[in-house]
Scaffold this active site. Structure first.
Site, PDB file in Angstrom:
ATOM      1  N   ASP A  69     -18.493  39.459 -11.953  1.00  0.00           N
ATOM      2  CA  ASP A  69     -17.272  38.651 -11.960  1.00  0.00           C
ATOM      3  C   ASP A  69     -16.009  39.496 -11.817  1.00  0.00           C
ATOM      4  OD1 ASP A  69     -17.462  39.834 -14.491  1.00  0.00           O
ATOM      5  OD2 ASP A  69     -18.019  37.985 -15.478  1.00  0.00           O
ATOM      6  N   ASN A 138     -19.488  32.905 -27.346  1.00  0.00           N
ATOM      7  CA  ASN A 138     -19.797  31.480 -27.150  1.00  0.00           C
ATOM      8  C   ASN A 138     -21.058  31.274 -26.306  1.00  0.00           C
ATOM      9  OD1 ASN A 138     -18.992  32.186 -24.591  1.00  0.00           O
ATOM     10  ND2 ASN A 138     -17.235  30.800 -24.481  1.00  0.00           N
ATOM     11  N   HIS A 140     -21.676  32.604 -23.307  1.00  0.00           N
ATOM     12  CA  HIS A 140     -21.511  32.658 -21.849  1.00  0.00           C
ATOM     13  C   HIS A 140     -22.219  33.884 -21.263  1.00  0.00           C
ATOM     14  CE1 HIS A 140     -17.417  35.061 -21.732  1.00  0.00           C
ATOM     15  NE2 HIS A 140     -18.445  35.870 -21.885  1.00  0.00           N
ATOM     16  N   GLU A 145     -19.062  29.523 -18.700  1.00  0.00           N
ATOM     17  CA  GLU A 145     -18.734  29.090 -20.059  1.00  0.00           C
ATOM     18  C   GLU A 145     -19.611  27.915 -20.488  1.00  0.00           C
ATOM     19  OE1 GLU A 145     -17.009  31.099 -21.543  1.00  0.00           O
ATOM     20  OE2 GLU A 145     -15.046  31.529 -20.695  1.00  0.00           O
TER      21      GLU A 145
HETATM   22  P1  PGA Z   1     -18.241  42.345 -24.270  1.00  0.00           P
HETATM   23  O1  PGA Z   1     -18.268  41.039 -23.364  1.00  0.00           O
HETATM   24  O2  PGA Z   1     -19.321  43.249 -23.768  1.00  0.00           O
HETATM   25  O3  PGA Z   1     -16.874  42.906 -24.088  1.00  0.00           O
HETATM   26  O4  PGA Z   1     -18.509  41.890 -25.675  1.00  0.00           O
HETATM   27  C1  PGA Z   1     -19.451  40.411 -23.056  1.00  0.00           C
HETATM   28  C2  PGA Z   1     -19.177  39.081 -22.414  1.00  0.00           C
HETATM   29  O5  PGA Z   1     -18.152  38.458 -22.711  1.00  0.00           O
HETATM   30  O6  PGA Z   1     -20.013  38.660 -21.588  1.00  0.00           O
END
Ligand code: PGA
Length: 253
Positions: A69, A138, A140, A145
């Protein structure tokens, strides 16, 4: 097929083992197509892959990569773009040719077209051999999301409030966090032949428990992976803190 779970003691171990997993794929198939993630979690994995490249000659010259992304509206040169993250943490530190790395352009004039071309690029490369994923608090994956359609391909998504909040630590304030991103869709991710999901920290414990013990539901996008034939979940003890005892016993530690 149940998800394989490996619980490790520390972030350092998570980084070493996940890098070893990726390195094994690259050694076995030098022309492997890797799906890559950004965020805090895989930083140690990239450090370790760079170390393996420098000290052991791990060779990325034939490898192709596609990132999950990118924020909409940020140019490649923006300090918080995922393009900048990837250059700093991986691409510029190993011998991967620049025309073999791919990330959606968040500042593309025609975002719908950018999404289509990105998806076509993955298909042209023969699909993703190994996709590395993090997980949001959450649930995702990528920027898909809660509530995301399981059938989505690369598309523009609106970030949820919790994601904007979680990612505000990288920006001056949450007001500066872009509201949209281009993300591989859940179908794009699901088509990867092998998936490695990494999680560290107590903040991920609830999502990991829900993913492992709950139903497959769009409310927790990561739960879709339970229907995939080849998923490895690599988590630290902190991220595994809410897993039931019987699952922990079977986790290979
Ligand atoms: P993070 O993000 O590795 O910074 O915790 C993971 C995500 O949001 O997919």
């Amino acid at each position: 097929m149940p998800i394989r779970i490996l619980i490790v003691d520390s972030y350092q171990e998570l980084s070493q083992l996940s890098a070893g997993f990726v390195a094994e794929m690259v050694r076995f198939k030098p022309s492997a197509v890797l799906g890559l993630a950004t965020g805090s979690t895989p930083i140690g994995m990239y450090e370790e892959l760079v170390r393996l490249h420098i000290e052991q000659g791990l060779d990325f010259s034939k490898t192709t990569t596609f990132n999950l992304d990118e924020y909409v509206g940020l140019s490649e040169s923006h300090a918080q773009s995922y393009y900048t993250y990837m250059r700093r943490n991986f691409w510029d530190c190993v011998n991967i040719p620049s025309d073999q790395v791919h990330i959606p352009r968040g500042d593309a004039g025609d975002l719908a077209r950018e999404c289509e071309e990105y998806e076509e690029g993955i298909e042209r490369a023969g699909g993703i051999d190994l996709q590395v994923l993090g997980i949001g608090t959450n649930g995702h994956i990528g920027f898909n999301e809660p509530g995301s359609d399981f059938g989505t391909k690369t598309h523009v998504v609106r970030l949820s409030e919790s994601t904007i909040e979680a990612n505000s630590r990288f920006f001056a304030s949450s007001n500066f966090v872009p509201r949209e991103a281009i993300s591989m869709g859940l179908q794009t991710i699901f088509r990867s032949r092998r998936i490695l999901l990494l999680a560290d920290g107590e903040s991920k414990a609830r999502a990991i428990r829900q993913m492992v013990t709950g139903d497959v539901t769009p409310q927790l996008p990561a739960s879709l992976l339970k229907q995939h034939a080849d998923v490895m979940l690599m988590v630290t003890r902190q991220a595994a803190a809410e897993l039931p005892e019987d699952v922990v016993k079977l986790s290979g530690t």
